[in-house]
Design an enzyme around this catalytic site. Structure first.
Site, short mmCIF file in Angstrom:
data_model
loop_
_atom_site.label_atom_id
_atom_site.label_comp_id
_atom_site.label_asym_id
_atom_site.label_seq_id
_atom_site.Cartn_x
_atom_site.Cartn_y
_atom_site.Cartn_z
N CYS A 1 0.82 -1.23 0.00
CA CYS A 1 0.00 0.00 0.00
C CYS A 1 0.85 1.28 0.00
CB CYS A 1 -0.94 -0.01 1.20
SG CYS A 1 -0.18 -0.58 2.71
N HIS B 1 -2.91 6.03 4.82
CA HIS B 1 -1.49 6.24 5.07
C HIS B 1 -1.09 7.63 4.56
CE1 HIS B 1 -1.34 2.15 6.20
NE2 HIS B 1 -0.58 1.63 5.24
#
Ligand code: NAP
Ligand code: 3JN
Length: 343
Positions: A131, A244
């Protein structure tokens, strides 16, 4: 079933990524003839939601893939190592979310906005990147094409959802307990995550970096198709549920101004530039959660070198960082008529 209306297996369908995959498949009206959720024997017989109805979870077994065209895996590396080759052997193309196949030279590692043409040489297993790598390369590839990136220095601020369902519960529980003056006993992470930052994601390697940091280094070079880019990473877990964030510094061969970067990124697919410092507008995890795009802001010239740029990049790690990217790969395979395992 057909290559245009595939029968789809979702492996790891009860997990944080698997559930999001089902949601993304439904939201994007993925043209599946059937979708079947698989998990371990622990969850077999249970229900997961898909497009407003409930699907019954099946136990993943060695012969599960007969008659399937596409399998989206998010059940951990060891499940992928064992079952992805079995799926491909049964004629089912695998898009795998684990790190098991990412650096295998026979497996393309794909972000559809960056290197969709790598799908053309797949041999049955396609890897979905980590990711943290995905959101960074979506933002950096257009800049690399324009000015050739020589070096990347990245520090991440990663949400607990990257560790899965149990870590989401751990942050909720620890926060509630600490707010009530109660003691916490860490179970998922080595230390308390609520009101804390942990400069360790995944295990430490012999060179002192964590595995997550080395994934960012190696995967970035493979996806960008350029081994000469120098990459260094520090990855940190923060008490955020979803999305994130990354502080990224790049050094380019030719100069890019802040205006160049804003213009290039505004025209690039999958990116929203949110960069109005005078109005205090910049990307934040609470705004990116649940969104498909990669958000870029805090664009500044690095005044300490000749050709340097600083960026702040935020994206939903479970969506673009995992489930959405995998589904987009499936869509791209259909568009390119590549949804078959070559003989
Ligand atoms: P999670 O919430 O813990 O879910 C794990 C899923 O895997 C569950 O559905 C579980 O089923 C299933 N599973 C575990 N062992 C299995 C087995 N032997 N056979 C079949 N299914 C099995 O974890 P997650 O956050 O969804 O992540 C899952 C995996 O996706 C990770 O391990 C990682 O490899 C990958 N991932 C990738 C990224 C990325 O950066 N692209 C991000 C997050 C995760 P049960 O309900 O039966 O236990
Ligand atoms: O921690 C994060 O924010 C992302 C985690 C990804 C992850 C978690 C468990 C196993 C991975 C991954 O995708 O790299 C793996 C894995 O190695 O498969």
């Amino acid at each position: 079933m057909s290559a245009q209306n595939p029968r789809v297996a979702v492996v790891g369908a009860t997990g944080a990524v698997g559930r999001e995959m089902l949601e993304v498949l439904a939201q994007r009206q993925f043209p599946a003839s059937e979708i079947v959720p698989f998990a371990s024997s622990r969850s077999a017989g249970g229900k997961v939601e898909y497009a407003g109805s409930e699907l019954t979870v099946r136990e993943l077994k060695e012969d599960s893939f007969a008659g399937f065209d596409l399998a989206l895996f998010s059940a951990g590396g060891s499940t992928s190592e064992k079952f992805a080759p079995l799926a491909a052997k049964a004629g089912c193309v695998v898009v795998d979310n684990s790190s098991a196949w990412r650096m295998d030279p026979k497996c393309p590692l794909v972000v559809p906005e960056v290197n969709p043409r790598d799908l053309e040489w797949h041999q049955g297993i396609i890897a979905n990147p980590n990711c943290s790598t995905i959101q960074m390369v979506v933002a950096l590839k257009p800049l690399h094409d324009e000015a050739k990136i020589k070096r990347i220095v990245v520090s991440t601020y990663q949400a607990v959802s990257g560790t899965g369902q149990k870590a989401i519960v751990e942050l909720e529980t620890q926060t509630a307990r600490l707010m009530n003056g109660q003691e916490v006993i860490p179970q998922v992470y080595p230390y308390q995550i609520a009101f804390n930052c942990l400069p360790q994601i995944d295990v430490f390697m012999d060179n002192g970096y964590t595995k997550e940091e080395m994934k960012m280094v190696n995967e970035t070079k493979k996806i960008m198709g350029d081994d000469s880019i120098r990459v260094t990473a520090t990855t940190v877990r923060v008490p955020v549920f979803y999305s994130h964030s990354e502080s990224v510094n790049i050094e380019t061969e030719t100069k890019l101004t802040v205006e160049d970067v804003r213009r290039i990124l505004s025209q690039a697919p999958g990116i929203i530039v949110a960069d109005y410092p005078e109005k205090k507008i910049y990307p934040m995890p609470i705004d990116a959660a649940g969104q498909d795009d990669v958000f870029v802001g805090r664009i500044r010239e690095d005044e300490s070198i000749d050709n340097g740029i600083n960026l702040w990049i935020v994206a939903d790690n479970i969506r673009k960082g995992a489930a959405l990217n995998a589904v987009q790969i499936g869509e791209e395979l259909i568009r390119r008529n590549l949804l078959r395992v070559p003989k």
